[in-house]
Design an enzyme around this catalytic site. Sequence first.
Site, PDB file in Angstrom:
ATOM      1  N   HIS A 156      46.705 -13.065  29.829  1.00  0.00           N
ATOM      2  CA  HIS A 156      45.411 -13.663  29.849  1.00  0.00           C
ATOM      3  C   HIS A 156      44.625 -13.020  28.436  1.00  0.00           C
ATOM      4  O   HIS A 156      43.975 -13.496  27.768  1.00  0.00           O
ATOM      5  CB  HIS A 156      44.660 -13.219  31.105  1.00  0.00           C
ATOM      6  CG  HIS A 156      43.076 -13.217  31.213  1.00  0.00           C
ATOM      7  ND1 HIS A 156      42.290 -14.512  31.089  1.00  0.00           N
ATOM      8  CD2 HIS A 156      42.185 -12.213  31.098  1.00  0.00           C
ATOM      9  CE1 HIS A 156      41.045 -14.055  30.787  1.00  0.00           C
ATOM     10  NE2 HIS A 156      40.988 -12.899  31.013  1.00  0.00           N
ATOM     11  N   ASP A 172      36.541 -27.143  -1.054  1.00  0.00           N
ATOM     12  CA  ASP A 172      37.488 -27.012  -0.069  1.00  0.00           C
ATOM     13  C   ASP A 172      37.844 -25.424   0.225  1.00  0.00           C
ATOM     14  O   ASP A 172      37.255 -24.835  -0.639  1.00  0.00           O
ATOM     15  CB  ASP A 172      38.887 -27.767  -0.062  1.00  0.00           C
ATOM     16  CG  ASP A 172      39.689 -27.669   1.163  1.00  0.00           C
ATOM     17  OD1 ASP A 172      39.759 -26.976   1.954  1.00  0.00           O
ATOM     18  OD2 ASP A 172      40.297 -29.251   1.302  1.00  0.00           O
ATOM     19  N   TRP A 188      47.529  -5.896  27.634  1.00  0.00           N
ATOM     20  CA  TRP A 188      47.535  -6.659  26.400  1.00  0.00           C
ATOM     21  C   TRP A 188      47.769  -5.284  25.331  1.00  0.00           C
ATOM     22  O   TRP A 188      48.008  -5.394  24.060  1.00  0.00           O
ATOM     23  CB  TRP A 188      46.365  -7.455  26.318  1.00  0.00           C
ATOM     24  CG  TRP A 188      45.168  -6.714  25.661  1.00  0.00           C
ATOM     25  CD1 TRP A 188      44.310  -6.003  26.514  1.00  0.00           C
ATOM     26  CD2 TRP A 188      44.452  -6.205  24.290  1.00  0.00           C
ATOM     27  NE1 TRP A 188      43.327  -5.561  25.907  1.00  0.00           N
ATOM     28  CE2 TRP A 188      43.619  -5.661  24.447  1.00  0.00           C
ATOM     29  CE3 TRP A 188      45.007  -6.530  23.082  1.00  0.00           C
ATOM     30  CZ2 TRP A 188      42.752  -5.241  23.364  1.00  0.00           C
ATOM     31  CZ3 TRP A 188      44.320  -6.292  21.952  1.00  0.00           C
ATOM     32  CH2 TRP A 188      43.025  -5.725  21.993  1.00  0.00           C
ATOM     33  N   SER A 247      49.613 -15.127  10.935  1.00  0.00           N
ATOM     34  CA  SER A 247      48.478 -16.376  10.767  1.00  0.00           C
ATOM     35  C   SER A 247      47.045 -15.763  10.338  1.00  0.00           C
ATOM     36  O   SER A 247      46.304 -16.326   9.557  1.00  0.00           O
ATOM     37  CB  SER A 247      48.515 -17.111  11.876  1.00  0.00           C
ATOM     38  OG  SER A 247      47.448 -17.849  12.078  1.00  0.00           O
ATOM     39  N   SER A 248      46.679 -14.725  11.110  1.00  0.00           N
ATOM     40  CA  SER A 248      45.353 -14.112  10.788  1.00  0.00           C
ATOM     41  C   SER A 248      45.170 -13.460   9.482  1.00  0.00           C
ATOM     42  O   SER A 248      44.436 -13.908   8.545  1.00  0.00           O
ATOM     43  CB  SER A 248      45.057 -13.193  11.805  1.00  0.00           C
ATOM     44  OG  SER A 248      45.386 -13.468  13.176  1.00  0.00           O
ATOM     45  N   HIS A 300      40.399  -0.858  17.493  1.00  0.00           N
ATOM     46  CA  HIS A 300      39.057  -0.728  17.498  1.00  0.00           C
ATOM     47  C   HIS A 300      38.345  -1.675  16.294  1.00  0.00           C
ATOM     48  O   HIS A 300      37.502  -2.608  16.750  1.00  0.00           O
ATOM     49  CB  HIS A 300      38.284   0.633  17.277  1.00  0.00           C
ATOM     50  CG  HIS A 300      36.802   0.423  17.942  1.00  0.00           C
ATOM     51  ND1 HIS A 300      36.773   0.370  19.310  1.00  0.00           N
ATOM     52  CD2 HIS A 300      35.721   0.408  17.386  1.00  0.00           C
ATOM     53  CE1 HIS A 300      35.167   0.171  19.567  1.00  0.00           C
ATOM     54  NE2 HIS A 300      34.754   0.255  18.164  1.00  0.00           N
ATOM     55  N   GLU A 360      39.693  -4.360  15.636  1.00  0.00           N
ATOM     56  CA  GLU A 360      39.955  -5.607  16.268  1.00  0.00           C
ATOM     57  C   GLU A 360      38.803  -6.358  16.937  1.00  0.00           C
ATOM     58  O   GLU A 360      38.200  -7.451  16.899  1.00  0.00           O
ATOM     59  CB  GLU A 360      41.218  -5.626  17.029  1.00  0.00           C
ATOM     60  CG  GLU A 360      41.289  -6.896  17.679  1.00  0.00           C
ATOM     61  CD  GLU A 360      41.688  -8.031  17.093  1.00  0.00           C
ATOM     62  OE1 GLU A 360      42.061  -8.000  15.963  1.00  0.00           O
ATOM     63  OE2 GLU A 360      41.643  -9.174  17.737  1.00  0.00           O
ATOM     64  N   TYR A 394      35.488  -5.364  16.345  1.00  0.00           N
ATOM     65  CA  TYR A 394      34.610  -5.935  15.461  1.00  0.00           C
ATOM     66  C   TYR A 394      34.918  -7.264  14.981  1.00  0.00           C
ATOM     67  O   TYR A 394      33.990  -7.940  14.513  1.00  0.00           O
ATOM     68  CB  TYR A 394      34.216  -4.876  14.730  1.00  0.00           C
ATOM     69  CG  TYR A 394      33.541  -3.631  15.525  1.00  0.00           C
ATOM     70  CD1 TYR A 394      32.271  -4.011  15.859  1.00  0.00           C
ATOM     71  CD2 TYR A 394      34.073  -2.588  15.793  1.00  0.00           C
ATOM     72  CE1 TYR A 394      31.611  -2.855  16.755  1.00  0.00           C
ATOM     73  CE2 TYR A 394      33.561  -1.511  16.532  1.00  0.00           C
ATOM     74  CZ  TYR A 394      32.223  -1.808  16.886  1.00  0.00           C
ATOM     75  OH  TYR A 394      31.633  -0.825  17.941  1.00  0.00           O
ATOM     76  N   SER A 399      22.671 -15.174  13.668  1.00  0.00           N
ATOM     77  CA  SER A 399      21.503 -15.047  12.769  1.00  0.00           C
ATOM     78  C   SER A 399      21.577 -16.383  11.908  1.00  0.00           C
ATOM     79  O   SER A 399      20.483 -16.228  10.919  1.00  0.00           O
ATOM     80  CB  SER A 399      22.208 -13.976  11.670  1.00  0.00           C
ATOM     81  OG  SER A 399      22.428 -12.687  11.973  1.00  0.00           O
ATOM     82  N   HIS A 412      37.878   7.152  21.242  1.00  0.00           N
ATOM     83  CA  HIS A 412      36.948   7.095  21.989  1.00  0.00           C
ATOM     84  C   HIS A 412      37.728   6.192  23.299  1.00  0.00           C
ATOM     85  O   HIS A 412      37.326   6.085  24.429  1.00  0.00           O
ATOM     86  CB  HIS A 412      35.536   6.360  21.968  1.00  0.00           C
ATOM     87  CG  HIS A 412      35.514   4.959  21.510  1.00  0.00           C
ATOM     88  ND1 HIS A 412      34.750   4.719  20.565  1.00  0.00           N
ATOM     89  CD2 HIS A 412      36.145   4.075  21.817  1.00  0.00           C
ATOM     90  CE1 HIS A 412      34.656   3.187  20.387  1.00  0.00           C
ATOM     91  NE2 HIS A 412      35.643   3.007  21.095  1.00  0.00           N
ATOM     92  N   HIS A 413      38.756   5.543  22.917  1.00  0.00           N
ATOM     93  CA  HIS A 413      39.567   4.844  24.128  1.00  0.00           C
ATOM     94  C   HIS A 413      40.648   5.776  24.559  1.00  0.00           C
ATOM     95  O   HIS A 413      41.237   5.310  25.545  1.00  0.00           O
ATOM     96  CB  HIS A 413      40.472   3.745  23.217  1.00  0.00           C
ATOM     97  CG  HIS A 413      39.545   2.463  22.723  1.00  0.00           C
ATOM     98  ND1 HIS A 413      39.195   1.520  23.399  1.00  0.00           N
ATOM     99  CD2 HIS A 413      39.141   2.397  21.430  1.00  0.00           C
ATOM    100  CE1 HIS A 413      38.460   0.686  22.709  1.00  0.00           C
ATOM    101  NE2 HIS A 413      38.333   1.393  21.461  1.00  0.00           N
ATOM    102  N   THR A 424      24.158  -1.628  15.141  1.00  0.00           N
ATOM    103  CA  THR A 424      24.004  -2.768  15.953  1.00  0.00           C
ATOM    104  C   THR A 424      22.472  -2.936  16.620  1.00  0.00           C
ATOM    105  O   THR A 424      22.255  -4.165  16.785  1.00  0.00           O
ATOM    106  CB  THR A 424      24.910  -2.650  17.180  1.00  0.00           C
ATOM    107  OG1 THR A 424      26.160  -1.857  16.778  1.00  0.00           O
ATOM    108  CG2 THR A 424      25.096  -3.807  18.069  1.00  0.00           C
ATOM    109  N   LYS A 476      20.373  -4.996  14.001  1.00  0.00           N
ATOM    110  CA  LYS A 476      20.686  -6.236  14.092  1.00  0.00           C
ATOM    111  C   LYS A 476      19.909  -6.875  15.316  1.00  0.00           C
ATOM    112  O   LYS A 476      19.428  -8.040  15.215  1.00  0.00           O
ATOM    113  CB  LYS A 476      22.264  -6.604  14.511  1.00  0.00           C
ATOM    114  CG  LYS A 476      23.193  -6.291  13.053  1.00  0.00           C
ATOM    115  CD  LYS A 476      24.426  -6.908  13.423  1.00  0.00           C
ATOM    116  CE  LYS A 476      25.179  -7.286  12.112  1.00  0.00           C
ATOM    117  NZ  LYS A 476      24.562  -8.481  11.436  1.00  0.00           N
ATOM    118  N   ARG A 479      41.069  -0.787  37.259  1.00  0.00           N
ATOM    119  CA  ARG A 479      41.557  -2.309  36.443  1.00  0.00           C
ATOM    120  C   ARG A 479      42.942  -2.479  36.770  1.00  0.00           C
ATOM    121  O   ARG A 479      43.854  -1.485  36.894  1.00  0.00           O
ATOM    122  CB  ARG A 479      40.842  -2.149  35.321  1.00  0.00           C
ATOM    123  CG  ARG A 479      41.745  -1.189  34.284  1.00  0.00           C
ATOM    124  CD  ARG A 479      41.161  -1.297  33.000  1.00  0.00           C
ATOM    125  NE  ARG A 479      41.391  -2.385  32.084  1.00  0.00           N
ATOM    126  CZ  ARG A 479      41.550  -2.354  30.683  1.00  0.00           C
ATOM    127  NH1 ARG A 479      41.145  -1.103  30.065  1.00  0.00           N
ATOM    128  NH2 ARG A 479      41.857  -3.370  29.992  1.00  0.00           N
TER     129      ARG A 479
END
Lengths: 527, 172
Positions: free
Chosen positions: A78, A107, A143, A171-172, A255, A257, A259, A270, A304-305, A330, A333, A452
């Site tokens: 998931h 294009d 994951w 791909s990314s 991390h 990722e 963002y 925006s 921090h993880h 943040t 924004k 979790r």
Amino acid sequence: MNDSIQQIDESSEHHQPSGITRWLYTTNHKDIGTLYLGFSLLMLFVGGAMAMIIRAELFQPGLQLIEPNFFNQMTTVHGLIMVFGAVMPAFVGLANWMIPLMIGAPDMALPRMNNWSFWILPFAFAILLASLFMEGGGPNFGWTFYAPLSTTYSNDNTALFVFSVHIMGISSIMGAINVIVTIFNLRAPGMTLMKMPMFVWTWLITAFLLIAVMPVLAGTVTMVLTDKYFGTSFFNAMGGGDPVMFQHIFWFFGHPEVYIMILPAFGIISTIIPTFSRKKLFGYHSMVYATSSIAFLSFIVWAHHMFTTGMPLAAELFFMYSTMLISVPTGVKVFNWVATMWRGSISFEVPMLFAIAFIVLFTIGGFSGLMLAITPADFQYHDTYFVVAHFHYVLVTGALFSIIAAVYFWLPKWTGHMFNIKLAKIHFWLSLISVNVLFFPMHFVGLAGMPRRIPDYALQFADFNMIISLGGFAFGLSQLLFVWCVVQCFRGGDKVPAKVWDGAEGLEWEVASPAPYHTFSTPPVIK
Amino acid sequence: MSQHRPLLKRLLIISSLMFGFAFALVPLYDVFCQVTGLNGKPSMQQAKTSESINIMQQVDVDFITHAQAGAPFKVIAKNQRMTVNTGEMNKVTFKASNLSDKDLVMQAVPSVSPGLSAQYLHKVECFCFQQQPIKAGESVDMTLLFYVDEELPTEIEEMTLSYALFDISDKL
């Protein structure tokens, strides 16, 4: 000159391959954008079905429907599908569709690579999903695939997981390179960097994040592969490696990722907020700088993880303060969006509803993020449902809501038809209510100590989990309305003018609706 | 296409460099941990002997071992807890037993808690420097010769030296 280009365009339109080959061979940014968006919608439902299985199992305490091992595979796949299959391809699809239109380019810069970067994706997810049906099952280590769960203790199909992540990464990276080259080389004359729409800016920064960290992810899975199958010891203390190092390398990717999954959302919001407030975006320059500083800070907060891995005090303090520092750009924004709405002539069209919901709910996710950033408190919150609530608020009501808002915003431009507004509003209200029934109680069960990634839980969490599951089923079903709205809109509906929304600004509203197959063959003039 | 080539090349180079960077993080991580002593990994190099003793500073050292992933070894220090002066040379004997009916090779990996004290523990001789072959069902005595640095911060009054034991017979 202009006439000849026009003729070439028209003739190539007439010689389009039809049927499946049109989509297989296409190098047109609009076709590829549509493919990406369609694929991510499909993956949203595949990943969503897994979430439904998870919530069905958690509906009541005890083991009712599935084995714990299969439950772990569901939470793992998931997560992987939603991150790499739903959210990221949706943003790449929006980039493909909108960036050339927004900067006046004919294009994407590298159309053949564009085709390739899309068409390898279905193979990546076919491999990943196929492993679920093989002997031994799919990946079951979360994951985040922490070593040694993914090395010593994983099943033999881990190689399939590794290869599918490799393909997603390639791909990314190709998609990101394409975006950067397009933005740098194909802007219409007169469109300076500081005149670019916010969506283009946020995607430019996201693309740089992608080419900086996706190779690190590829490296990490490669190390897992060689540790598991070829006897290396990157993460194995027996051979001089270190399992904690896995977490450092993974989160150095992980991390930025997160963002990658939210910066394009900032760009979308925006774009939508000024349109329906009928004002210019408040503080365009500060938005650009805020986005850049968020991207920069994302590289120095990864640990921090890992507060509970036993870091020295100095490191805990450093990562706590640097994490909290992110709330400054943040906050800039969020305040800019609110200031844009301030004294605007606001109207509540469907994209605007989703955008406002995004601001409120994403901010809730931001606040729970701040709570998690407090090191001493994190020892309590770590690996509980509070974390689950936090990242679902930023990813579902954040990233996913922004994608839905973007689809409703640009769908009339893509199809030439207005969607069924009444149905879309029902979709919005159902989603808004059910998503909060789904995720808000998770904060409380998390604070009360429910861990979790477990298929069973203590009895005192039973009532809340039932409520959460009901919210989950309602949210999942509500998204069928979204599909119906989109399908209906492709089939027909009220014709819309070139400028669909009266407050909208930007080059994409100067081409006809539906957007012709080829646009801006001659660059537009930027005032 | 040709106008895009220089930029494309640069971006591809950045991506490849970042792929390499992931692997460069491995030695960087080790160097960083050795320099700062942050993760409790003591040095695996043989230390010189100590030359002076600080009779004013004492520290308690505990010795624990644990077999990893079902490795059939049992290793116990004869003195599981020692109070030592900093700078003083100490000898500890560990009794290692092979509980299986096969000849095995053991590798012990040391780690020190609290992590910051790792850099102050100097091992002059350690069974963890070499692989230890132990015959089936037999026991051997192994030696650790160490001292605690006089630079040890005074707030550290207690430290634990822990050995993770691995069966590496298959890997040889």
